[in-house]
Design a protein around this motif. Structure first.
Motif, mmCIF file in Angstrom:
data_model
loop_
_atom_site.group_PDB
_atom_site.id
_atom_site.type_symbol
_atom_site.label_atom_id
_atom_site.label_comp_id
_atom_site.label_asym_id
_atom_site.label_seq_id
_atom_site.Cartn_x
_atom_site.Cartn_y
_atom_site.Cartn_z
ATOM 1 N N GLN A 191 0.825 -1.212 0.000
ATOM 2 C CA GLN A 191 0.000 0.000 0.000
ATOM 3 C C GLN A 191 0.856 1.258 0.000
ATOM 4 O OE1 GLN A 191 -2.665 -0.302 3.316
ATOM 5 N NE2 GLN A 191 -3.886 -1.941 2.387
ATOM 6 N N LYS A 192 1.982 1.237 0.724
ATOM 7 C CA LYS A 192 2.863 2.402 0.734
ATOM 8 C C LYS A 192 3.468 2.641 -0.639
ATOM 9 C CE LYS A 192 4.127 2.219 5.642
ATOM 10 N NZ LYS A 192 5.231 2.029 6.618
ATOM 11 N N TRP A 193 3.890 1.542 -1.303
ATOM 12 C CA TRP A 193 4.454 1.699 -2.642
ATOM 13 C C TRP A 193 3.419 2.213 -3.621
ATOM 14 C CZ3 TRP A 193 9.198 2.226 -3.981
ATOM 15 C CH2 TRP A 193 10.217 1.643 -3.235
ATOM 16 N N LEU A 194 2.187 1.695 -3.529
ATOM 17 C CA LEU A 194 1.130 2.177 -4.410
ATOM 18 C C LEU A 194 0.855 3.659 -4.182
ATOM 19 C CD1 LEU A 194 -1.401 -0.807 -4.303
ATOM 20 C CD2 LEU A 194 0.050 -0.116 -6.209
ATOM 21 N N LYS A 195 0.843 4.057 -2.903
ATOM 22 C CA LYS A 195 0.612 5.466 -2.588
ATOM 23 C C LYS A 195 1.740 6.334 -3.143
ATOM 24 C CE LYS A 195 -0.354 8.574 1.288
ATOM 25 N NZ LYS A 195 -0.502 8.660 2.761
ATOM 26 N N ALA A 196 2.991 5.863 -2.965
ATOM 27 C CA ALA A 196 4.124 6.632 -3.487
ATOM 28 C C ALA A 196 4.073 6.728 -5.009
ATOM 29 C CB ALA A 196 5.438 5.986 -3.032
ATOM 30 N N ALA A 197 3.708 5.596 -5.659
ATOM 31 C CA ALA A 197 3.605 5.614 -7.118
ATOM 32 C C ALA A 197 2.507 6.564 -7.584
ATOM 33 C CB ALA A 197 3.348 4.200 -7.636
ATOM 34 N N PHE A 198 1.379 6.563 -6.846
ATOM 35 C CA PHE A 198 0.280 7.460 -7.215
ATOM 36 C C PHE A 198 0.692 8.918 -7.059
ATOM 37 C CE2 PHE A 198 -3.368 10.006 -5.772
ATOM 38 C CZ PHE A 198 -4.163 9.903 -6.906
ATOM 39 N N LEU A 199 1.357 9.237 -5.939
ATOM 40 C CA LEU A 199 1.793 10.617 -5.734
ATOM 41 C C LEU A 199 2.827 11.026 -6.777
ATOM 42 C CD1 LEU A 199 2.093 10.697 -1.830
ATOM 43 C CD2 LEU A 199 0.295 11.697 -3.240
ATOM 44 N N SER A 201 3.186 9.784 -9.884
ATOM 45 C CA SER A 201 2.535 9.986 -11.189
ATOM 46 C C SER A 201 1.707 11.260 -11.202
ATOM 47 C CB SER A 201 1.658 8.776 -11.516
ATOM 48 O OG SER A 201 0.662 8.600 -10.530
ATOM 49 N N SER A 202 1.059 11.567 -10.057
ATOM 50 C CA SER A 202 0.288 12.813 -9.980
ATOM 51 C C SER A 202 1.200 14.027 -10.127
ATOM 52 C CB SER A 202 -0.464 12.877 -8.646
ATOM 53 O OG SER A 202 -1.362 11.803 -8.533
ATOM 54 N N ALA A 203 2.380 13.959 -9.479
ATOM 55 C CA ALA A 203 3.317 15.080 -9.599
ATOM 56 C C ALA A 203 3.803 15.257 -11.033
ATOM 57 C CB ALA A 203 4.504 14.863 -8.654
ATOM 58 N N ILE A 204 4.079 14.120 -11.694
ATOM 59 C CA ILE A 204 4.528 14.203 -13.088
ATOM 60 C C ILE A 204 3.430 14.781 -13.972
ATOM 61 C CG2 ILE A 204 5.222 12.829 -15.080
ATOM 62 C CD1 ILE A 204 6.610 10.928 -13.118
ATOM 63 N N LEU A 205 2.194 14.288 -13.758
ATOM 64 C CA LEU A 205 1.071 14.793 -14.556
ATOM 65 C C LEU A 205 0.847 16.277 -14.302
ATOM 66 C CD1 LEU A 205 -1.250 14.236 -16.482
ATOM 67 C CD2 LEU A 205 -2.640 13.579 -14.518
ATOM 68 N N GLY A 206 0.939 16.674 -13.004
ATOM 69 C CA GLY A 206 0.785 18.090 -12.694
ATOM 70 C C GLY A 206 1.865 18.941 -13.339
ATOM 71 N N GLY A 207 3.112 18.409 -13.346
ATOM 72 C CA GLY A 207 4.186 19.144 -14.006
ATOM 73 C C GLY A 207 3.959 19.301 -15.500
ATOM 74 N N LEU A 208 3.446 18.218 -16.120
ATOM 75 C CA LEU A 208 3.154 18.311 -17.548
ATOM 76 C C LEU A 208 2.053 19.318 -17.831
ATOM 77 C CD1 LEU A 208 3.324 14.544 -18.547
ATOM 78 C CD2 LEU A 208 4.990 16.324 -19.074
#
Length: 469
Positions: A191-199, A201-208
């Motif tokens: 669950q921690k890895w999934l949360k980190a991956a989600f955050l 990917s969200s940061a990358i998407l927000g940057g784009l």
């Protein structure tokens, strides 16, 4: 009927007097009462099994007694030997005793039968205080010859001295096993890895998305001129549109070759700074309620609130306190340099081009538009919007990414857009027909200053330079 003790067993060696008493079928001799006789005579109870898993001693052999029908040790299942002192300590105590032994760990195993050598339950005294009797079998309610009912097997019996099965199950559930703990740990890490991956990917998407907002939302694929570049002369030729055919043509001036150009070597940054101060002083007299304000030194048009006023008539003699002759001279010199640059790029004689209106300063910020005059970001064609325009130029007075964000000039070509990033002192010029459809990005922060200077080939639409009076 008195109980006789002990029953005879093969290989059992007993003291003589006890053997005689047993063989004669008599009670134990009174001259030497044995432990068994003492237990029986003191309270009238037959020695019984205790709830904690003890069995009374058998006839004494030395310091040890043998429990008939058993092979194991005294405290373990299957009978065996127990210390006589331990049995002696229980004299006269029938509490917690069970008349007959039953199965289970830590209990003596012996059947109440003549073969076992132990007295049956029926031979016990009728009154046995504190020594409960085992309940007898219930009568069979079935009629003769009826089939037997299916027997339900009870749950597993909990070991003596332990918690009941249900309680142990609850304890087991409260204390997960190491395997369960390992699974819980793995699930927590997952669950921690999934949360980190989600955050992430969200940061990358927000940057784009942020980059897309900064770089424009109109499909920009090429930067014609970057703010960090210092361009000598950059010119791109494009096919001319038919917009000029609907207007009177002037040989040697009306565009036959169309295109766009950028240069940073005509107006210095110091000259651009001085021209910007002229714009700031004039626009300080008014300003639009929206994000775009203009100042036209030729006609005197000035944005004030949601309207325009003529600053020369509105402020009168106060204008001489705002501007000076030197300011107007700087403006004229900049206009002449731009005119010669355009003429050289398109192969024209400068004298064939005439300054036309509107020519104005612009100040744009991120304030929301209040009127249609504030909506500067719409795509447009100068020749369609202002029929007199043949050549358009812009002199930028502030720097993209340093003084403001957004606000780039965008040429909207078919299949690809090309941008010009403003830089103080940079001149961008182009033919005014639909071959150069363009727009300005919305300013997202800061303030963007520029001056628009346009030229026509028709002398009837020409205007003179502003004069300080």
């Amino acid at each position: 009927m008195p109980v006789r003790w002990p029953p005879r067993q093969p290989g059992l060696s007993l003291p003589e007097e006890e053997t005689q008493g047993s063989a004669a079928g008599r009670p134990f001799p009174a001259s030497r009462p044995s432990l068994h006789q003492s237990l029986l005579s003191s309270n009238g109870c037959w020695p019984c099994q205790r709830s904690e898993g003890w069995w009374p001693p058998a006839p004494a052999v030395g310091r040890w007694g043998l429990v008939p029908g058993g092979r194991g040790r005294g405290r373990t299942g299957g009978g065996g030997r127990v210390r006589l002192e331990e049995a002696e300590s229980r004299r006269g105590d029938c509490s917690g005793l069970i008349p007959l032994p039953g199965p289970g760990r830590g209990r003596a195993r012996a059947a109440a039968s003549p073969q076992s050598g132990w007295p049956s339950e029926a031979s016990l005294p009728a009154a046995c205080p504190g020594c409960p009797r085992a309940p007898g079998p219930a009568p069979d309610p079935r009629p003769p010859g009826a089939p037997m009912a299916p027997q339900r097997r009870g749950g597993p019996r909990a070991p003596d001295g332990g918690a009941p099965t249900a309680e142990r199950e609850r304890q087991r559930r409260r204390r997960p096993s190491s395997v369960k703990k390992g699974r819980l740990l793995q699930e927590s890490l997952r669950q921690k890895w999934l949360k980190a991956a989600f955050l992430g990917s969200s940061a990358i998407l927000g940057g784009l998305l942020l980059w897309s907002c900064v770089s424009g939302d109109d499909g920009v694929t090429e930067v014609l001129a970057q703010q960090s570049e210092v361009l000598q002369d950059r010119f791109i030729e494009v096919p001319c549109s038919e917009d000029y055919d609907s207007h009177k043509r002037f040989e040697g001036c009306t565009p036959r070759m169309c295109g766009r150009g950028v240069t940073d070597t005509v107006i210095t940054r110091e000259e651009a700074e001085r021209i910007r101060r002229i714009a700031e002083r004039g626009l300080a007299l008014g300003g639009s309620d929206g994000g775009a304000s203009i100042l036209d030194l030729h006609s005197g048009a000035l944005s004030v609130g949601k309207h325009f006023v003529n600053l020369y008539r509105y402020f009168g003699d106060k204008i001489q306190e705002i501007f000076s002759e030197e300011d107007f001279q700087i403006y004229r010199e900049a206009r002449q340099k731009i005119q010669h640059t355009i003429a050289r790029a398109f192969g024209l004689r400068p004298s064939s081009m005439y300054l036309t209106k509107p020519t104005f300063f612009s100040r744009i910020n991120n304030t929301a538009a209040k009127t249609t005059h504030d909506e500067y970001w719409h795509p447009h064609i100068d020749k369609v919007t202002y029929g007199s325009f043949d050549y358009t130029s812009l002199l930028y007075l502030s720097d993209y990414t340093e003084d403001f964000g957004g606000g780039r000039f965008v040429f909207m070509d078919e299949g690809a857009n090309r941008t010009v990033e403003p830089r103080a002192g940079r001149i961008s010029f182009f033919t005014s027909g639909s071959e150069n459809l363009h727009r300005v990005e919305k300013v997202r922060w800061g303030t963007r200053f520029a001056i628009t200077i346009s030229f026509t080939c028709n002398p009837d639409h020409g205007i003179g330079d502003p004069a300080f009076t």
